[in-house]
Design a protein around this motif. Structure first.
Motif, PDB file in Angstrom:
ATOM      1  N   LEU A 129       3.054  -4.657  19.313  1.00 35.88           N
ATOM      2  CA  LEU A 129       3.541  -5.830  18.582  1.00 35.88           C
ATOM      3  C   LEU A 129       2.516  -6.316  17.576  1.00 35.88           C
ATOM      4  O   LEU A 129       2.852  -6.690  16.450  1.00 35.88           O
ATOM      5  CB  LEU A 129       3.911  -6.938  19.567  1.00 35.88           C
ATOM      6  N   PHE A 130       1.242  -6.290  17.964  1.00 35.21           N
ATOM      7  CA  PHE A 130       0.167  -6.720  17.077  1.00 35.21           C
ATOM      8  C   PHE A 130       0.118  -5.821  15.840  1.00 35.21           C
ATOM      9  O   PHE A 130       0.033  -6.304  14.713  1.00 35.21           O
ATOM     10  CB  PHE A 130      -1.162  -6.674  17.831  1.00 35.21           C
ATOM     11  N   VAL A 131       0.180  -4.519  16.053  1.00 35.87           N
ATOM     12  CA  VAL A 131       0.121  -3.575  14.929  1.00 35.87           C
ATOM     13  C   VAL A 131       1.326  -3.768  14.024  1.00 35.87           C
ATOM     14  O   VAL A 131       1.187  -3.774  12.796  1.00 35.87           O
ATOM     15  CB  VAL A 131       0.023  -2.126  15.438  1.00 35.87           C
ATOM     16  N   VAL A 154       0.902  -7.636  12.415  1.00 37.60           N
ATOM     17  CA  VAL A 154      -0.287  -7.805  11.570  1.00 37.60           C
ATOM     18  C   VAL A 154      -0.382  -6.680  10.544  1.00 37.60           C
ATOM     19  O   VAL A 154      -0.658  -6.921   9.371  1.00 37.60           O
ATOM     20  CB  VAL A 154      -1.566  -7.883  12.441  1.00 37.60           C
ATOM     21  N   GLY A 155      -0.164  -5.435  10.973  1.00 33.85           N
ATOM     22  CA  GLY A 155      -0.272  -4.299  10.059  1.00 33.85           C
ATOM     23  C   GLY A 155       0.723  -4.373   8.924  1.00 33.85           C
ATOM     24  O   GLY A 155       0.375  -4.204   7.752  1.00 33.85           O
ATOM     25  N   VAL A 156       1.975  -4.646   9.253  1.00 36.56           N
ATOM     26  CA  VAL A 156       2.999  -4.737   8.218  1.00 36.56           C
ATOM     27  C   VAL A 156       2.774  -5.992   7.367  1.00 36.56           C
ATOM     28  O   VAL A 156       2.935  -5.950   6.141  1.00 36.56           O
ATOM     29  CB  VAL A 156       4.401  -4.706   8.857  1.00 36.56           C
ATOM     30  N   GLY A 157       2.383  -7.093   8.004  1.00 35.86           N
ATOM     31  CA  GLY A 157       2.114  -8.315   7.237  1.00 35.86           C
ATOM     32  C   GLY A 157       0.969  -8.140   6.257  1.00 35.86           C
ATOM     33  O   GLY A 157       1.077  -8.506   5.071  1.00 35.86           O
ATOM     34  N   GLY A 197      -0.120  -5.274   5.174  1.00 37.76           N
ATOM     35  CA  GLY A 197       0.323  -4.267   4.207  1.00 37.76           C
ATOM     36  C   GLY A 197       1.118  -4.897   3.083  1.00 37.76           C
ATOM     37  O   GLY A 197       0.937  -4.551   1.903  1.00 37.76           O
ATOM     38  N   GLY A 198       2.003  -5.812   3.422  1.00 36.87           N
ATOM     39  CA  GLY A 198       2.765  -6.521   2.389  1.00 36.87           C
ATOM     40  C   GLY A 198       1.875  -7.371   1.500  1.00 36.87           C
ATOM     41  O   GLY A 198       2.057  -7.418   0.280  1.00 36.87           O
ATOM     42  N   LEU A 199       0.898  -8.032   2.106  1.00 34.69           N
ATOM     43  CA  LEU A 199      -0.037  -8.836   1.324  1.00 34.69           C
ATOM     44  C   LEU A 199      -0.871  -7.959   0.391  1.00 34.69           C
ATOM     45  O   LEU A 199      -1.031  -8.282  -0.797  1.00 34.69           O
ATOM     46  CB  LEU A 199      -0.959  -9.624   2.264  1.00 34.69           C
ATOM     47  N   PHE A 200      -1.372  -6.846   0.910  1.00 38.35           N
ATOM     48  CA  PHE A 200      -2.144  -5.926   0.065  1.00 38.35           C
ATOM     49  C   PHE A 200      -1.274  -5.324  -1.038  1.00 38.35           C
ATOM     50  O   PHE A 200      -1.750  -5.054  -2.133  1.00 38.35           O
ATOM     51  CB  PHE A 200      -2.782  -4.815   0.906  1.00 38.35           C
ATOM     52  N   ARG A 201       0.002  -5.126  -0.760  1.00 38.37           N
ATOM     53  CA  ARG A 201       0.907  -4.585  -1.784  1.00 38.37           C
ATOM     54  C   ARG A 201       1.052  -5.575  -2.932  1.00 38.37           C
ATOM     55  O   ARG A 201       1.120  -5.184  -4.098  1.00 38.37           O
ATOM     56  CB  ARG A 201       2.261  -4.278  -1.157  1.00 38.37           C
ATOM     57  N   LEU A 202       1.112  -6.866  -2.605  1.00 42.87           N
ATOM     58  CA  LEU A 202       1.176  -7.877  -3.656  1.00 42.87           C
ATOM     59  C   LEU A 202      -0.109  -7.899  -4.484  1.00 42.87           C
ATOM     60  O   LEU A 202      -0.072  -8.094  -5.697  1.00 42.87           O
ATOM     61  CB  LEU A 202       1.421  -9.258  -3.049  1.00 42.87           C
ATOM     62  N   LEU A 203      -1.257  -7.716  -3.826  1.00 40.02           N
ATOM     63  CA  LEU A 203      -2.541  -7.761  -4.516  1.00 40.02           C
ATOM     64  C   LEU A 203      -2.832  -6.490  -5.321  1.00 40.02           C
ATOM     65  O   LEU A 203      -3.340  -6.564  -6.434  1.00 40.02           O
ATOM     66  CB  LEU A 203      -3.672  -8.006  -3.506  1.00 40.02           C
ATOM     67  N   ALA A 223      -5.098  -0.122   8.852  1.00 42.71           N
ATOM     68  CA  ALA A 223      -6.513   0.062   9.193  1.00 42.71           C
ATOM     69  C   ALA A 223      -7.143  -1.260   9.633  1.00 42.71           C
ATOM     70  O   ALA A 223      -7.852  -1.309  10.648  1.00 42.71           O
ATOM     71  CB  ALA A 223      -7.267   0.651   8.009  1.00 42.71           C
ATOM     72  N   VAL A 224      -6.874  -2.314   8.905  1.00 46.79           N
ATOM     73  CA  VAL A 224      -7.435  -3.627   9.271  1.00 46.79           C
ATOM     74  C   VAL A 224      -6.844  -4.096  10.603  1.00 46.79           C
ATOM     75  O   VAL A 224      -7.577  -4.583  11.468  1.00 46.79           O
ATOM     76  CB  VAL A 224      -7.177  -4.657   8.146  1.00 46.79           C
ATOM     77  N   ALA A 225      -5.537  -3.922  10.784  1.00 48.01           N
ATOM     78  CA  ALA A 225      -4.910  -4.317  12.056  1.00 48.01           C
ATOM     79  C   ALA A 225      -5.482  -3.505  13.210  1.00 48.01           C
ATOM     80  O   ALA A 225      -5.707  -4.041  14.301  1.00 48.01           O
ATOM     81  CB  ALA A 225      -3.401  -4.125  11.974  1.00 48.01           C
ATOM     82  N   GLY A 226      -5.754  -2.220  12.985  1.00 46.19           N
ATOM     83  CA  GLY A 226      -6.327  -1.375  14.038  1.00 46.19           C
ATOM     84  C   GLY A 226      -7.722  -1.821  14.439  1.00 46.19           C
ATOM     85  O   GLY A 226      -8.058  -1.854  15.624  1.00 46.19           O
ATOM     86  N   VAL A 227      -8.537  -2.163  13.441  1.00 42.82           N
ATOM     87  CA  VAL A 227      -9.903  -2.622  13.743  1.00 42.82           C
ATOM     88  C   VAL A 227      -9.855  -3.955  14.497  1.00 42.82           C
ATOM     89  O   VAL A 227     -10.578  -4.146  15.482  1.00 42.82           O
ATOM     90  CB  VAL A 227     -10.736  -2.741  12.442  1.00 42.82           C
TER      91      VAL A 227
END
Length: 151
Positions: free
Chosen positions: A13-15, A18-21, A23-29, A44-48
């Motif tokens: 659930l965390f991955v 957080v991972g998709v969230g 990812g969406g934020l990084f896609r905007l940036l 990668a950030v969610a995994g760490v």
């Protein structure tokens, strides 16, 4: 099919959240020209983060469960010491009550440490402890991100 033990499902659930969230934020940036890169960075950030959260969760839960066990065991040991029947090893009778109390406390401390070690790694996802599942996700995220840079 998802296989988990303990609270290991929280890793998935965390991955996902957080991972998709991220990812969406990084896609905007970053933009859409490096399409797999934002998702890879998010994973990668969610995994760490999951690695450190998993380590904390495993240690916290193991200590909590060991504390609960020792709290239930302590009255039994204290009663044995008070009755004069305490033997830390078979055949050895402590010379005084103070020695028996000290040996009983040491015995409970050793039991606590053994129980903590036994309860670690109880929260798994696909038979992988939660913190190591975070490392797997981080590596996969890095590989997906590298595909975005290779384009």
């Amino acid at each position: 099919m998802v296989i988990w033990r303990g609270w290991g499902i929280l890793g998935l659930l965390f991955v996902l959240l957080v991972g998709v969230g991220l990812g969406g934020l990084f896609r905007l940036l970053i933009g859409e020209e490096y399409e797999p890169l934002p998702i890879g960075l998010g994973l990668a950030v969610a995994g760490v983060i999951l690695f450190f959260v998993g380590r904390w969760f495993q240690a916290w839960d193991a200590r909590r469960r060991a504390d609960k066990y020792i709290a239930s065991r302590r009255p039994e040991v204290e009663q044995t010491v008070a009755s004069g029947r305490f033997q830390p090893v078979p055949g050895y009778q402590p010379a005084s009550r103070e020695e028996a109390e000290q040996l009983a406390a040491e015995m409970l401390d050793k039991e606590h440490a053994q129980i903590v070690r036994r309860f670690r790694g109880h929260h798994t996802l696909f038979f992988i402890p939660m913190q190591y599942f975070g490392l797997v996700v981080a590596v996969l995220g890095g590989a997906i991100g590298a595909l975005g840079l290779a384009r």
